[in-house]
Design a protein around this motif. Sequence first.
Motif, PDB file in Angstrom:
ATOM      1  N   LEU A 156      27.993  -1.131  29.219  1.00 21.77           N
ATOM      2  CA  LEU A 156      29.123  -2.060  29.256  1.00 21.77           C
ATOM      3  C   LEU A 156      30.442  -1.303  29.291  1.00 21.77           C
ATOM      4  CD1 LEU A 156      29.850  -5.037  29.266  1.00 21.77           C
ATOM      5  CD2 LEU A 156      29.917  -4.956  26.785  1.00 21.77           C
ATOM      6  N   ALA A 157      30.504  -0.160  28.623  1.00 20.14           N
ATOM      7  CA  ALA A 157      31.725   0.643  28.628  1.00 20.14           C
ATOM      8  C   ALA A 157      32.062   1.113  30.037  1.00 20.14           C
ATOM      9  CB  ALA A 157      31.569   1.837  27.693  1.00 20.14           C
ATOM     10  N   HIS A 158      31.053   1.521  30.801  1.00 13.24           N
ATOM     11  CA  HIS A 158      31.303   1.942  32.177  1.00 13.24           C
ATOM     12  C   HIS A 158      31.673   0.757  33.068  1.00 13.24           C
ATOM     13  CE1 HIS A 158      29.330   5.800  31.114  1.00 13.24           C
ATOM     14  NE2 HIS A 158      30.236   6.243  31.963  1.00 13.24           N
ATOM     15  N   ARG A 159      31.037  -0.379  32.845  1.00 13.05           N
ATOM     16  CA  ARG A 159      31.366  -1.571  33.631  1.00 13.05           C
ATOM     17  C   ARG A 159      32.790  -2.046  33.362  1.00 13.05           C
ATOM     18  NH1 ARG A 159      26.707  -4.329  35.810  1.00 13.05           N
ATOM     19  NH2 ARG A 159      24.809  -3.395  35.013  1.00 13.05           N
ATOM     20  N   ALA A 160      33.276  -1.798  32.145  1.00 15.79           N
ATOM     21  CA  ALA A 160      34.616  -2.262  31.758  1.00 15.79           C
ATOM     22  C   ALA A 160      35.739  -1.381  32.276  1.00 15.79           C
ATOM     23  CB  ALA A 160      34.706  -2.359  30.239  1.00 15.79           C
ATOM     24  N   LEU A 161      35.448  -0.146  32.667  1.00 15.22           N
ATOM     25  CA  LEU A 161      36.504   0.788  33.074  1.00 15.22           C
ATOM     26  C   LEU A 161      37.442   0.237  34.149  1.00 15.22           C
ATOM     27  CD1 LEU A 161      34.803   4.294  32.965  1.00 15.22           C
ATOM     28  CD2 LEU A 161      36.639   3.422  31.523  1.00 15.22           C
ATOM     29  N   PRO A 162      36.949  -0.336  35.256  1.00  9.87           N
ATOM     30  CA  PRO A 162      37.883  -0.847  36.264  1.00  9.87           C
ATOM     31  C   PRO A 162      38.787  -1.957  35.711  1.00  9.87           C
ATOM     32  CG  PRO A 162      35.674  -0.692  37.175  1.00  9.87           C
ATOM     33  CD  PRO A 162      35.558  -0.443  35.704  1.00  9.87           C
ATOM     34  N   LEU A 163      38.231  -2.833  34.870  1.00 11.46           N
ATOM     35  CA  LEU A 163      39.044  -3.903  34.294  1.00 11.46           C
ATOM     36  C   LEU A 163      40.066  -3.339  33.317  1.00 11.46           C
ATOM     37  CD1 LEU A 163      39.679  -6.883  34.101  1.00 11.46           C
ATOM     38  CD2 LEU A 163      37.858  -7.106  32.387  1.00 11.46           C
ATOM     39  N   ILE A 164      39.694  -2.336  32.549  1.00 19.83           N
ATOM     40  CA  ILE A 164      40.641  -1.695  31.633  1.00 19.83           C
ATOM     41  C   ILE A 164      41.782  -1.052  32.430  1.00 19.83           C
ATOM     42  CG2 ILE A 164      40.917   0.254  30.034  1.00 19.83           C
ATOM     43  CD1 ILE A 164      38.122  -0.517  28.915  1.00 19.83           C
ATOM     44  N   GLU A 165      41.457  -0.417  33.539  1.00 21.27           N
ATOM     45  CA  GLU A 165      42.497   0.180  34.387  1.00 21.27           C
ATOM     46  C   GLU A 165      43.409  -0.888  34.972  1.00 21.27           C
ATOM     47  OE1 GLU A 165      40.480   2.654  37.211  1.00 21.27           O
ATOM     48  OE2 GLU A 165      39.902   4.120  35.685  1.00 21.27           O
ATOM     49  N   LEU A 166      42.834  -2.008  35.416  1.00 18.98           N
ATOM     50  CA  LEU A 166      43.641  -3.112  35.950  1.00 18.98           C
ATOM     51  C   LEU A 166      44.578  -3.642  34.873  1.00 18.98           C
ATOM     52  CD1 LEU A 166      42.644  -5.973  38.262  1.00 18.98           C
ATOM     53  CD2 LEU A 166      43.571  -6.552  36.036  1.00 18.98           C
ATOM     54  N   LEU A 167      44.050  -3.883  33.677  1.00 19.03           N
ATOM     55  CA  LEU A 167      44.877  -4.406  32.588  1.00 19.03           C
ATOM     56  C   LEU A 167      45.957  -3.414  32.165  1.00 19.03           C
ATOM     57  CD1 LEU A 167      42.044  -6.050  30.472  1.00 19.03           C
ATOM     58  CD2 LEU A 167      43.837  -7.262  31.741  1.00 19.03           C
ATOM     59  N   THR A 168      45.630  -2.134  32.181  1.00 17.61           N
ATOM     60  CA  THR A 168      46.613  -1.106  31.840  1.00 17.61           C
ATOM     61  C   THR A 168      47.759  -1.104  32.850  1.00 17.61           C
ATOM     62  OG1 THR A 168      44.900   0.247  30.799  1.00 17.61           O
ATOM     63  CG2 THR A 168      46.941   1.372  31.443  1.00 17.61           C
TER      64      THR A 168
END
Length: 104
Positions: free
Chosen positions: A80-92
């Motif tokens: 899940l941590a790897h799946r979340a990376l693109p969304l975390i980058e978008l939110l950042t």
Amino acid sequence: MLVTFTCKAYADITMFGDIALGMLKMMGHSDTVPGAILAEDVPAALDRLKVAIETVKATPAQNDPGSGQDDDTEERPVSLAHRALPLIELLTAAARQKADVMWK
């Protein structure tokens, strides 16, 4: 179902529906599609997602290295941590540029 996250500060991110809805809940939002986060709420949503991902990472894995399974023959699931990376980058990026985030 696929869910696409968009904002003016970053490229669109498309995720499988079940993963995206889970991440929306981690950010403190309902699993309503379509939806949006206003720019002023993005930093808080990003922080909640990061904390939730760290909590999941801290949970012991179901298949530890000593489980006797042959790692060469079976594919490992994407965390899940790897799946979340693109969304975390978008939110950042959205937080940095004070942009709204939408999903459909």
